[in-house]
Design a protein around this motif. Structure first.
Motif, PDB file in Angstrom:
ATOM      1  N   THR A  66      -3.035  -9.090  -2.869  1.00  0.00           N
ATOM      2  CA  THR A  66      -3.835  -8.074  -2.202  1.00  0.00           C
ATOM      3  C   THR A  66      -5.206  -8.666  -1.885  1.00  0.00           C
ATOM      4  O   THR A  66      -5.717  -9.486  -2.648  1.00  0.00           O
ATOM      5  CB  THR A  66      -3.971  -6.797  -3.064  1.00  0.00           C
ATOM      6  OG1 THR A  66      -4.847  -5.883  -2.415  1.00  0.00           O
ATOM      7  CG2 THR A  66      -4.475  -7.089  -4.460  1.00  0.00           C
ATOM      8  N   SER A  67      -5.768  -8.243  -0.800  1.00  0.00           N
ATOM      9  CA  SER A  67      -7.104  -8.702  -0.435  1.00  0.00           C
ATOM     10  C   SER A  67      -8.172  -7.969  -1.235  1.00  0.00           C
ATOM     11  O   SER A  67      -9.344  -8.329  -1.189  1.00  0.00           O
ATOM     12  CB  SER A  67      -7.341  -8.488   1.065  1.00  0.00           C
ATOM     13  OG  SER A  67      -7.247  -7.111   1.379  1.00  0.00           O
ATOM     14  N   ASP A 123      -5.621  -2.000   1.015  1.00  0.00           N
ATOM     15  CA  ASP A 123      -4.486  -2.872   1.249  1.00  0.00           C
ATOM     16  C   ASP A 123      -3.243  -2.091   0.839  1.00  0.00           C
ATOM     17  O   ASP A 123      -3.139  -1.649  -0.314  1.00  0.00           O
ATOM     18  CB  ASP A 123      -4.653  -4.143   0.413  1.00  0.00           C
ATOM     19  CG  ASP A 123      -3.744  -5.269   0.835  1.00  0.00           C
ATOM     20  OD1 ASP A 123      -3.012  -5.125   1.816  1.00  0.00           O
ATOM     21  OD2 ASP A 123      -3.777  -6.306   0.148  1.00  0.00           O
TER      22      ASP A 123
END
Length: 177
Positions: free
Chosen positions: A156-157, A136
């Motif tokens: 953020t993933s 990310d």
């Protein structure tokens, strides 16, 4: 007002930060790269601080080698996977030109890296999960990322938001043993 000022308002630096002082010239010589000025300021003020009881900057000084040694070994550790799965590795790894260089880590084993392209103070932050091989990218500096993540303005993933962790409330909670 700078991102660092925002950080100190969110979380005051500890009175005696752990592993905060040392010779930056030695570190940069060992890495063969200049480091961003905001990261140096972060380490000098917070050391190996445990932000939200989850994310820790990789202080290059003190009792453990958190930055230089691991950075130098990263390419060797990841080369085999990358060679077999190039589609899952969109970035080179330090010390390759423009490679990912970790500057923080999480309790989950995630890495928060710089993409070392251009001038150090303009490097982009890349969050990376080396177990799941996803990334990310955030076009901000290290301290800008940290402020955004702590304040809830950056997600953020790769790992949970800071709000999901216990808030730091005093100087001692954020220090690691």
């Amino acid at each position: 007002m700078t991102a660092f000022d925002d950080l100190t308002r969110l979380i005051p630096p500890p009175s005696q930060p752990l592993w905060a002082n040392g010779d930056w010239n030695t570190v940069e010589t060992a890495l063969a790269v200049e480091l961003p000025s905001d990261f140096k300021q972060l380490i000098e003020s917070y050391g190996a601080y445990y932000f939200s009881e989850f994310l820790t900057p990789l202080a290059p000084f003190g009792g453990r080698d958190l930055l230089v040694g691991p950075a130098k070994r990263m390419l060797d550790q990841e080369r085999g996977f990358r060679d077999g799965n190039p589609e899952k590795c969109p970035y080179p790894f330090y010390p390759e030109p423009g490679g990912l260089l970790p500057w923080a880590g999480t309790d989950n084993g995630d890495r928060v890296c710089w993409l070392t392209e251009g001038q150090p103070d303009g490097w982009t932050v890349v969050c990376w999960n080396p177990r799941g091989w996803y990334y990310d990218t955030h076009p901000v500096s290290a301290v800008e990322f940290l402020v955004g993540w702590l304040s809830g303005d950056i997600s953020t993933s790769v790992f949970p938001d800071a709000a999901e962790f216990a808030a730091d409330t005093d100087d001692n909670e954020g220090e690691r043993d």
